[in-house]
Design an enzyme around this catalytic site. Structure first.
Site, short mmCIF file in Angstrom:
data_model
loop_
_atom_site.label_atom_id
_atom_site.label_comp_id
_atom_site.label_asym_id
_atom_site.label_seq_id
_atom_site.Cartn_x
_atom_site.Cartn_y
_atom_site.Cartn_z
N ASP A 92 40.72 36.98 42.24
CA ASP A 92 39.87 36.99 42.29
C ASP A 92 40.14 37.36 44.41
O ASP A 92 38.98 37.76 45.06
CB ASP A 92 38.58 37.00 42.10
CG ASP A 92 38.06 35.47 42.58
OD1 ASP A 92 38.21 35.28 42.66
OD2 ASP A 92 36.53 35.76 41.57
N SER A 128 37.93 31.08 37.87
CA SER A 128 38.01 31.06 39.39
C SER A 128 39.63 29.94 40.13
O SER A 128 41.12 29.77 39.12
CB SER A 128 37.14 31.02 39.82
OG SER A 128 37.22 31.41 41.13
N ASP A 154 44.64 33.03 43.47
CA ASP A 154 43.61 31.87 42.62
C ASP A 154 43.47 32.24 41.77
O ASP A 154 44.36 33.24 40.79
CB ASP A 154 42.04 31.34 43.46
CG ASP A 154 41.14 32.81 43.25
OD1 ASP A 154 41.84 33.66 42.64
OD2 ASP A 154 40.00 32.53 42.39
#
Length: 475
Positions: free
Chosen positions: A269, A126, A265
């Protein structure tokens, strides 16, 4: 040779690393957003293979022993290696693998749900630095795997689970073109608003998973797009860019005279926005604006928005002032998702930019959220800046991170009397005009300290004091 693969045989392939030591100590592998760690130190190819094998075993048992597993990855240098290792474990468990290659996390979730798969896996850390990576697992419906099934995977890794016999080895199919269906689904979700002509939009792709897909989508919708950090680059993913570093996007929006900008990012998400005046627009404001629109369209049951303890008090009080229900959960989009499902709520998310709209998806989706915010602005006839000004005034809020490598001290910070006493003093001083939130990060070795109040001076004073106390007694 096909047949039973014993837990003992697979266990011997796991290297003795701090991560495996954690398994032996019965510490859950799965944090707030899957498995995550430093590649080569906490997260290795042998471990990824084991996770793949036991994920395949658990998903076969949960999914009726039929269907493939969809695998995607971000642009990190380690992602392909981990995806291959994980896929070999899935194949050894008798599971067919549909490998998407570079794809946003919500794309993996969407394609898992729409391809009759028994599950999906995303290789990504992430927003974390390039040297980290992670493994996120999805159920057949495209939602993050529930805690019970995560625990079953962990039990398999500890040799406490019996494996199913593999009647055949799974095959591996590289199918990057499937991501086109995900992109088309986002455009279709806009309905009659799938026209962004006349908007100039800057996109910061963070050198990550949305680097190719998001600019293509917005251009096909008719927007003029200025793309930053728009190549998949494993050395630079998230480095001084993307949703955790908005300065470059803010400068570009002002320099280009753009209507707005969006920063993703590394796995896309989450998303944050920047308005035409160069001001950041966080998840709280996105939720308020989208929630108000859905309520006007009678698509927001109970006028409920589900968010986390991090949401701004100004947001909470403004939403309640218009008759809305405001629900808080622990930090982590899986907690938001679970609460939304339990309540039948359709909109939720986090201040950090994880936004879930169950009309269209079961997970946070940065690209879909950005497209809907742009369409909302287009339909309103006014600027994003004006919409933000008309929404609510956030309370001054500061979030500081204290790096605490000792896991026990970090996770059990409540045992530090000096820190709990300092928190109590801050809460007494601010009363109902402010609050303090201290929590251990679920993805990094950080203790997060947040202070929020009507008065900025109080926020600055108490944040500084609490950080000093934490550094003095926990490091």
């Amino acid at each position: 040779m096909c047949g039973m693969v014993s837990a003992t045989r697979w266990e011997t392939a796991i290297e003795v690393t701090p991560w495996i030591a954690a398994i032996a100590e019965q510490v859950p592998l799965f944090g707030t957003d899957g498995i995550r760690g430093r590649v080569g130190e906490h997260l290795t190819a042998p471990l990824a293979q084991q996770v793949g094998f036991w994920t395949g075993q658990v998903l076969r048992q949960a999914g009726g022993d039929r269907g493939p597993v969809v695998v995607g990855q971000d642009s990190r240098n380690s992602s392909n290696m981990l995806a291959m290792a994980l896929s070999s474990g899935l194949a050894a468990a008798g599971v067919e693998v549909l490998h998407l290659g570079l794809c946003p996390t919500p794309g993996v979730a969407y394609l898992t749900h729409h391809s009759e798969a028994i599950g999906g896996v995303m290789i990504s850390a992430s927003h974390n630095p390039p040297g980290d990576n992670g493994i996120k697992v999805f159920g057949a419906d495209g939602s993050k795997l529930d805690r019970q099934l995560q625990a079953a995977i962990e039990a398999g890794l500890r040799g406490q689970q019996t494996s199913l016999p593999a009647t055949t080895w799974g095959q591996h199919y590289y199918q990057p073109q499937l991501a086109d269906h995900y992109q088309a689904a986002i455009a279709q979700s806009l309905g009659q608003r799938a026209n962004l002509q006349g908007l100039k939009i800057v996109l910061d792709l963070a050198w990550g998973a949305a680097a190719l897909l998001a600019p293509r989508l917005f251009r096909e919708l008719g927007a003029e797009v200025i793309a930053l950090h728009d190549l998949p680059d494993g050395n630079q993913i998230n480095v001084n860019c993307g949703s955790t570093h908005l300065a470059r996007l803010q400068a570009a929006v002002l320099e280009q005279g753009a209507d707005m900008g969006f920063a993703f990012d590394g796995d896309a998400d989450r998303v944050l926005a920047v308005d035409g005046r160069g001001r950041s627009v966080d998840g709280d404001h996105i939720l308020f604006l989208w929630g108000r629109e859905l309520e006007q369209q009678q698509q927001l049951p109970g006028q409920a928005i589900v968010t986390t303890v991090m949401a701004n008090l100004g947001f909470e009080r403004a939403w309640q002032a218009v008759g809305g229900e405001f629900v808080r959960t622990a930090v982590g989009d899986q907690y938001v998702q679970a609460e939304m499902q339990a309540r039948g709520a359709m909109l939720g998310g986090e201040q950090s930019g994880h936004i879930l709209c169950r009309h269209y998806a079961l997970t946070g989706d940065g690209t879909l959220t950005a497209a809907h915010v742009a369409a909302l602005v287009q339909a309103s006839g006014v600027s994003l800046a004006d919409l933000v000004d008309q929404s609510f005034r956030p309370y001054p809020q500061l979030l500081r991170n204290v790096r605490v490598e000792d896991r026990d001290r970090r996770c059990n910070w409540q045992n530090c009397a000096a820190l709990t006493q300092a928190i109590a003093a801050a809460e007494t001083d601010m009363g109902d005009r402010g609050r303090v939130l201290v929590r251990a990060s679920g993805t990094e070795p950080l203790l997060r300290i947040m202070v929020e109040a009507e008065e900025a001076q109080q926020v600055e004073h108490w944040t500084t004091h609490l950080v000093q106390v934490a550094e003095s007694h926990l490091l």
